[in-house]
Design an enzyme around this catalytic site. Structure first.
Site, PDB file in Angstrom:
ATOM      1  N   THR A  96      42.656   5.733  80.914  1.00 20.64           N
ATOM      2  CA  THR A  96      41.816   5.266  79.812  1.00 20.64           C
ATOM      3  C   THR A  96      42.411   5.771  78.508  1.00 20.64           C
ATOM      4  O   THR A  96      42.166   6.893  78.076  1.00 20.64           O
ATOM      5  CB  THR A  96      40.368   5.761  79.979  1.00 20.64           C
ATOM      6  OG1 THR A  96      39.872   5.283  81.232  1.00 20.64           O
ATOM      7  CG2 THR A  96      39.481   5.242  78.855  1.00 20.64           C
ATOM      8  N   LYS A 173      36.966  -1.324  78.962  1.00 19.94           N
ATOM      9  CA  LYS A 173      36.778  -0.048  79.660  1.00 19.94           C
ATOM     10  C   LYS A 173      35.946   0.923  78.811  1.00 19.94           C
ATOM     11  O   LYS A 173      35.021   1.568  79.310  1.00 19.94           O
ATOM     12  CB  LYS A 173      38.144   0.550  79.987  1.00 19.94           C
ATOM     13  CG  LYS A 173      38.149   1.988  80.452  1.00 19.94           C
ATOM     14  CD  LYS A 173      37.522   2.194  81.823  1.00 19.94           C
ATOM     15  CE  LYS A 173      37.588   3.680  82.217  1.00 19.94           C
ATOM     16  NZ  LYS A 173      36.748   3.992  83.355  1.00 19.94           N
TER      17      LYS A 173
END
Lengths: 267, 267
Positions: A96, A173
């Protein structure tokens, strides 16, 4: 024929993913800072790399699943990494990252004739074991087509594509994680009130998750909170991901009121 | 035989509920401040009451669905209301009251030999039309048993009971509404970022609501926000209900960080 894969990072999510990939028949070369974590996989036929560069083969596929922008950027910019990956090589970035970092790295790959595919993951380590991950992707179409079977083998029950634009999958995300963390924080505050009022929290969770919120997030975190399990989530992850959301929002002039409050709760 | 019912309050939710009750065969006597709203129901056989007291019959059933604590408390304390309801009478309070107000009113009913049942409602007016409401109850067992068929006829697809303790059903209602409003506010902030980053908000909603959040709340509000529909929700309701949650939490020493932020967004 299964792609040979270079893999960077054997964290809590990386280990079950590597297990899945090997079980599916992929040959893996793995680098991890702590080589001791690689040993069990070497016993099953993986190769342990001494440095990140050694997982890269010309025109090959590398998967990275590391902690943050700095850890990924350091490796990508390290001597020889992009040169060796070269024309046709694909780097699947599952960390991420901030959308900005991903944009920079995607451009760098393109300059070297390779492609970086954003492929951040929704799912806890148990979900990886059960092959119940959700993966969102963005990047060059041909590269995504090549690695889609790899993502399936890694443990994705579904892959959702968000086009070629850098940052798109990471935006999804960060939004998803912010929503998860918001749901967790709200459940915690709500169930604390029910507890104090003498209404059993699990009865509230049961009602809400069979009506308004029939969602795995509400079910699993609701149960953990109702059971008084603390530390179910490592606070570093909410703090990092909500921090990335908030920075991205503020940089674009989007309100960050909710994410700012969430960040204050997990810092 | 169907209960004759006295009904107080013909708001957006009250109208479809009255329609359902009449369709199920109940005889209704209705009071509403604006009697014009009662007229269409009189045409179909309901009786229009000139004052709240006129919907009450000794030992009978009264349903109230009003705006707030003050509107319900004023009627319950008005001359003759509790005296006429009398022994065995049941007042089903469907308004989202503060738990404190409900405790006071439940005790007052008990002093007069009647019972107040908390029965706040989850669901928008469209859900009432489709008989897809969820109702949570608390109060004296015998009274709840008597009115359960009435709640079903009103449009509940499910009735969840939280025992006899005053305030219990309202706690669940306030927690549920806080969670709904938190989800709405988080979706709004998240989808604003996706819009700014050039990722179509509806594609994000589609992904999230088929994976992590397969919940009617995320689906319906996500779609409205993605479509840029503003004013889908009357801000007065979030402000009132999150305000009630926050007050209840603060009075019991429970953290109100999330609800405090939500309140600031809807005030």
């Amino acid at each position: 024929m299964h792609e040979a894969i270079g893999f960077l990072g054997l964290g809590n999510l990386g280990r079950p993913i590597v297990t899945n990939l090997m079980a599916a028949g992929h040959q893996l070369t793995i680098y991890n800072r702590d080589a001791g974590k690689v040993a069990p996989f070497v016993e099953r036929g993986a190769v342990c790399a001494n440095q990140p560069l050694d997982v890269v083969s010309p025109g090959g596929v590398v998967l990275s699943l590391l902690w943050d922008d700095a850890s990924v950027e350091t490796i990508v910019r390290s001597e020889g990494f992009l040169a060796r990956l070269g024309t046709g090589g694909v780097h699947v970035s599952m960390t991420t990252l901030s959308p900005d970092c991903s944009r920079r790295l995607m451009a760098l790959h393109a300059e070297h004739g390779s492609a970086m595919v954003e492929a951040p993951i929704f799912g806890r380590p148990e979900a990886a074991v059960d092959k119940k991950l959700w993966i969102v992707t963005a990047g060059a179409e041909a590269a995504k087509q090549r690695v889609r079977p790899v993502l399936r083998a890694a443990g994705a029950q579904g892959v959702f594509d968000f086009g070629e634009q850098a940052g798109a999958a990471l935006a999804v995300k960060l939004i998803g994680n912010m929503l998860i963390i918001s749901a967790m924080a709200s459940l915690k505050e709500g169930l604390a009130l029910s507890q104090k009022m003498g209404v059993p929290p699990q009865s509230v969770v049961d009602m809400l998750t069979t009506t308004l919120f029939p969602s795995p997030i509400y079910q699993s975190y609701g149960r953990l909170i109702a059971q008084g399990v603390s530390g179910a989530v490592d606070n570093r992850i909410p703090a990092k991901d909500v921090g990335l959301f908030k920075s991205a929002a503020e940089a674009l002039g989007v309100s960050a009121t909710v994410s700012g409050t969430l960040l204050s709760l997990y810092q």
